[in-house]
Design a protein around this motif. Structure first.
Motif, PDB file in Angstrom:
ATOM      1  N   ALA A   1      21.673  43.994  31.154  1.00 29.66           N
ATOM      2  CA  ALA A   1      22.309  44.206  32.455  1.00 29.66           C
ATOM      3  C   ALA A   1      23.698  44.765  32.157  1.00 29.66           C
ATOM      4  O   ALA A   1      24.427  44.192  31.348  1.00 29.66           O
ATOM      5  N   PRO A   2      24.064  45.915  32.715  1.00 33.78           N
ATOM      6  CA  PRO A   2      25.382  46.485  32.419  1.00 33.78           C
ATOM      7  C   PRO A   2      26.506  45.498  32.714  1.00 33.78           C
ATOM      8  O   PRO A   2      26.490  44.810  33.730  1.00 33.78           O
TER       9      PRO A   2
ATOM     10  N   ALA B   1      31.632  51.677  36.427  1.00 33.93           N
ATOM     11  CA  ALA B   1      30.197  51.410  36.608  1.00 33.93           C
ATOM     12  C   ALA B   1      29.363  52.308  35.703  1.00 33.93           C
ATOM     13  O   ALA B   1      28.395  51.849  35.079  1.00 33.93           O
ATOM     14  N   ARG B   2      29.726  53.578  35.608  1.00 32.13           N
ATOM     15  CA  ARG B   2      28.978  54.496  34.746  1.00 32.13           C
ATOM     16  C   ARG B   2      29.187  54.135  33.284  1.00 32.13           C
ATOM     17  O   ARG B   2      28.250  54.167  32.488  1.00 32.13           O
TER      18      ARG B   2
ATOM     19  N   ARG C   1      29.761  51.209  31.980  1.00 30.41           N
ATOM     20  CA  ARG C   1      28.948  50.026  31.670  1.00 30.41           C
ATOM     21  C   ARG C   1      27.480  50.381  31.490  1.00 30.41           C
ATOM     22  O   ARG C   1      26.827  49.925  30.561  1.00 30.41           O
ATOM     23  N   ARG C   2      26.965  51.194  32.407  1.00 24.77           N
ATOM     24  CA  ARG C   2      25.534  51.536  32.361  1.00 24.77           C
ATOM     25  C   ARG C   2      25.214  52.392  31.137  1.00 24.77           C
ATOM     26  O   ARG C   2      24.233  52.142  30.440  1.00 24.77           O
ATOM     27  N   GLU C   3      26.023  53.409  30.874  1.00 21.60           N
ATOM     28  CA  GLU C   3      25.753  54.286  29.728  1.00 21.60           C
ATOM     29  C   GLU C   3      25.871  53.530  28.405  1.00 21.60           C
ATOM     30  O   GLU C   3      25.079  53.731  27.493  1.00 21.60           O
TER      31      GLU C   3
ATOM     32  N   ALA D   1      25.284  50.355  28.026  1.00 22.40           N
ATOM     33  CA  ALA D   1      24.111  49.480  27.956  1.00 22.40           C
ATOM     34  C   ALA D   1      22.900  50.246  27.439  1.00 22.40           C
ATOM     35  O   ALA D   1      22.125  49.724  26.634  1.00 22.40           O
ATOM     36  N   TRP D   2      22.732  51.509  27.860  1.00 17.89           N
ATOM     37  CA  TRP D   2      21.607  52.304  27.353  1.00 17.89           C
ATOM     38  C   TRP D   2      21.723  52.480  25.846  1.00 17.89           C
ATOM     39  O   TRP D   2      20.737  52.368  25.113  1.00 17.89           O
TER      40      TRP D   2
ATOM     41  N   ARG E   1      14.583  56.085  30.442  1.00 17.56           N
ATOM     42  CA  ARG E   1      15.458  55.984  31.618  1.00 17.56           C
ATOM     43  C   ARG E   1      14.739  56.191  32.942  1.00 17.56           C
ATOM     44  O   ARG E   1      15.139  55.624  33.941  1.00 17.56           O
TER      45      ARG E   1
ATOM     46  N   VAL F   1      16.892  48.871  34.976  1.00 15.48           N
ATOM     47  CA  VAL F   1      17.962  48.349  34.129  1.00 15.48           C
ATOM     48  C   VAL F   1      17.801  48.987  32.748  1.00 15.48           C
ATOM     49  O   VAL F   1      16.685  49.350  32.355  1.00 15.48           O
ATOM     50  N   PRO F   2      18.886  49.180  31.996  1.00 13.74           N
ATOM     51  CA  PRO F   2      18.749  49.777  30.664  1.00 13.74           C
ATOM     52  C   PRO F   2      17.847  48.966  29.739  1.00 13.74           C
ATOM     53  O   PRO F   2      17.974  47.746  29.619  1.00 13.74           O
TER      54      PRO F   2
END
Length: 199
Positions: free
Chosen positions: A102-103, A129-130, A132-134, A136-137, A180, A185-186
């Motif tokens: 989870a990011p 937000a981006r 965190r998500r990137e 996490a991937w 993706r 979620v990543p």
């Protein structure tokens, strides 16, 4: 290799929990017990889906924490959990790794540790937000790769090279992907080179 991802609460609402998994989960605090039971329940459902029904048989763990199926050395398994999300993976004839994240907040120091200098700089300049998500991937792939070779954080996942936005690659004898499209979620998946991509 096959994998599946879900929310802990959804898995536990939709699928029966094996008696031995429920008993083992009772040793943990409530939040951890839910993820423990859900990840194993998801693994059992995945095994049934690919024609390898485990029934109520055990999902054991090595001293390192790596899960395995006693009596089934031909099946590699991996489990992951993060903030209410769980993932399970199965590979026939190969070791596998799966990681779900989870990011969450990521420091500049962690970016520099896990990313190339160019990617760390790029991520430092994007909205939180981006970022965190990137990140996490990237980290799900790094963690999945070290799980596929039988190590967790002791395998120094930050040494697995993963470029920003990269969706597939090879690290040593391990192939990996970051699927993706369609994932909520990543999640990162890794398996021995030469096998088909996850489904």
């Amino acid at each position: 290799m096959h994998y599946v991802v879900g929310r802990s609460e959804d898995v536990l609402d939709a699928l029966p929990v094996a008696v031995r998994d429920r008993a083992a989960a009772s040793r943990f605090p409530p939040w951890r017990a839910e993820e423990y039971a859900a990840s194993r329940t998801l693994l059992r459902a995945l095994l049934r889906e690919i024609g390898e029904d485990l029934g109520g048989g055990p999902v054991a763990a090595r001293p390192s924490g790596r899960p395995y199926l006693p009596g089934r050395p031909d099946l590699g398994v991996s489990l992951s959990h993060s903030s209410g999300w769980v993932a399970a993976a199965v590979g026939r004839g190969c070791a596998v790794g799966v990681d779900v994240q989870a990011p969450s907040y990521v420091s500049d120091r962690l970016l520099r540790l896990c990313c190339s200098p160019a990617d760390a700089e790029a991520l430092a300049g994007v909205p939180e937000a981006r970022r965190r998500r990137e990140f996490a991937w990237i980290f799900t792939v790094q963690e999945a790769c070290v799980k596929a070779v039988g190590r967790g954080l002791s395998g120094r996942p930050w040494n697995v090279p993963v470029d920003l936005g990269q969706q597939a690659g090879v690290w040593g004898r391990v192939s990996w992907c970051a699927p993706r499209d369609g994932e909520p979620v990543p999640v990162g998946c890794a398996w021995n080179a030469g096998l088909s991509k996850p489904s």
